[in-house]
Design a protein around this motif. Structure first.
Motif, short mmCIF file in Angstrom:
data_model
loop_
_atom_site.label_atom_id
_atom_site.label_comp_id
_atom_site.label_asym_id
_atom_site.label_seq_id
_atom_site.Cartn_x
_atom_site.Cartn_y
_atom_site.Cartn_z
N ALA A 179 -57.69 -34.84 -2.69
CA ALA A 179 -57.57 -34.96 -1.23
C ALA A 179 -56.13 -35.21 -0.81
CB ALA A 179 -58.47 -36.10 -0.75
N ILE A 180 -55.41 -36.04 -1.57
CA ILE A 180 -54.01 -36.32 -1.27
C ILE A 180 -53.17 -35.05 -1.41
CG2 ILE A 180 -51.96 -37.58 -2.03
CD1 ILE A 180 -53.86 -39.34 -0.54
N ALA A 181 -53.46 -34.27 -2.46
CA ALA A 181 -52.73 -33.01 -2.66
C ALA A 181 -52.95 -32.06 -1.49
CB ALA A 181 -53.17 -32.36 -3.97
N ALA A 182 -54.20 -31.95 -1.04
CA ALA A 182 -54.49 -31.08 0.11
C ALA A 182 -53.80 -31.57 1.37
CB ALA A 182 -56.01 -31.01 0.32
N MET A 211 -49.57 -41.86 2.76
CA MET A 211 -49.86 -40.88 3.80
C MET A 211 -48.61 -40.47 4.59
SD MET A 211 -53.08 -40.02 3.75
CE MET A 211 -52.84 -40.06 1.98
N THR A 212 -47.62 -41.34 4.65
CA THR A 212 -46.40 -41.01 5.39
C THR A 212 -45.31 -40.41 4.52
OG1 THR A 212 -45.65 -43.31 5.11
CG2 THR A 212 -46.81 -42.77 7.15
N LEU A 213 -45.52 -40.38 3.21
CA LEU A 213 -44.49 -39.83 2.31
C LEU A 213 -44.16 -38.37 2.59
CD1 LEU A 213 -45.38 -41.39 -1.18
CD2 LEU A 213 -43.26 -41.71 0.11
N VAL A 254 -45.29 -34.65 -6.16
CA VAL A 254 -44.59 -35.93 -6.10
C VAL A 254 -45.45 -36.98 -5.40
CG1 VAL A 254 -42.62 -37.16 -5.11
CG2 VAL A 254 -42.28 -34.94 -6.23
N VAL A 255 -46.03 -36.62 -4.27
CA VAL A 255 -46.88 -37.56 -3.53
C VAL A 255 -48.12 -37.91 -4.32
CG1 VAL A 255 -48.31 -37.83 -1.47
CG2 VAL A 255 -46.02 -36.87 -1.27
N VAL A 256 -48.72 -36.93 -4.98
CA VAL A 256 -49.91 -37.18 -5.80
C VAL A 256 -49.58 -38.15 -6.93
CG1 VAL A 256 -51.54 -36.13 -7.42
CG2 VAL A 256 -51.04 -35.01 -5.25
N PHE A 257 -48.44 -37.96 -7.57
CA PHE A 257 -48.06 -38.83 -8.68
C PHE A 257 -47.80 -40.26 -8.20
CE2 PHE A 257 -44.76 -40.71 -11.43
CZ PHE A 257 -45.47 -40.74 -12.62
#
Length: 287
Positions: free
Chosen positions: A31-34, A224-226, A241-244
């Motif tokens: 979900a974060i990746a999407a 969420m703001t990254l 990067v955000v997923v990691f």
């Protein structure tokens, strides 16, 4: 509890087990990746924001809050590990106190019936405490000629401790042990209840709700703001990067949640059942 070789780096990197945080977080990671992909597409393709856009400066906030979130996670992890380690020390004390009591009774008590009673009842305390902390049902029949009260609401470890105290007092009344020996044995018996109470304190006092809820919200809004700020520098590479980053932060919180209550059935919880079995083995060897 998982047994492992602490020097095996390869096994740590490539081994996955049922408690691995990656498995638990997989749906959220997708979900974060999407989400990151959607933000990257909107900023790069749809909105076509210029490089001088103020949105780019959001990354400054992450640099400031990164230090704060690291302090919170360190405190959270250390607090959880302290609870896990305290539980291990308590069960280590239970092992030692059970052995000490058995050694003293072996030297003091001569009647074989009395020795057989203690041979059975001392290991029972550890077994009952293990089930008590895991909220498991315990059998009323502890051993031959040794039963617990029928009331299911009674505190089972206390009932076993009461049997021990009653038996020791009977030995004193029948002059099978002296007053000095009674005092010596009393200290060992009292330690059982002290250990039980300390374990219950750990089990029944979780991390304050407000702290745990705030940390989860902090991690969520931080991640969420990254994409908004870093998409200018990383482009679509902001997705992995955000997923990691989310995986690292959320994994620390999951690990802390698992070990802060060390008496359950999770993979990293204390092996209390095995410890109780070892106590039984040692007591039977001593008495």
């Amino acid at each position: 509890m998982i047994s492992y070789n602490p020097k095996g780096w390869t096994a740590f990197v490539f081994r996955f087990h049922k408690a691995d945080t990656f498995r638990q977080l997989s749906p959220l990671l997708i979900a974060i990746a999407a989400y990151a992909a959607a933000i990257a597409y909107l900023e790069l393709e749809y909105w076509d924001l210029p490089d001088e856009s103020h949105v780019k400066n959001i990354s400054m906030m992450h640099g400031i809050l990164g230090f704060v979130i690291s302090l919170l996670l360190v405190f959270r992890t250390n607090t959880a590990y302290d609870r896990w380690w305290e539980g291990r020390k308590l069960w280590g004390s239970l092992v030692n106190n059970s052995r000490n009591l058995a050694l003293k009774l072996n030297a003091i008590v001569e009647d074989e019936k009395d020795r057989a009673f203690f041979r059975k009842i001392i290991p029972v305390y550890a077994s009952i405490l293990d089930k008590h902390l895991k909220d498991e049902e315990t059998s009323k029949q502890l051993a031959e000629n040794i039963t617990l009260p029928n009331d299911p609401h009674t505190h089972r470890p206390n009932q076993v401790a009461k049997m021990l105290f009653i038996k020791i007092n009977e030995l004193y009344k029948h002059q099978k042990i002296t007053g000095d020996q009674l005092i010596i044995l009393n200290n060992e018996l009292q330690s059982f209840t002290d250990i039980c109470g300390a374990c219950e304190r750990i089990k029944n006092t979780p991390i304050p709700y407000s702290y745990s809820a705030f940390l989860k919200k902090f991690i969520f809004f931080y991640v969420m703001t990254l994409p908004f700020g870093y998409v200018f520098n990383l482009g679509y590479f902001v997705i992995p990067v955000v997923v990691f980053i989310f995986y690292v932060l959320a994994s620390l919180e999951l690990i802390a949640e698992e070990i802060e209550e060390p008496f359950g059935l999770d993979a990293n919880d204390l092996p209390t059942t095995k410890i109780a079995e070892n106590i039984k083995k040692h007591i039977e060897e001593i008495i």
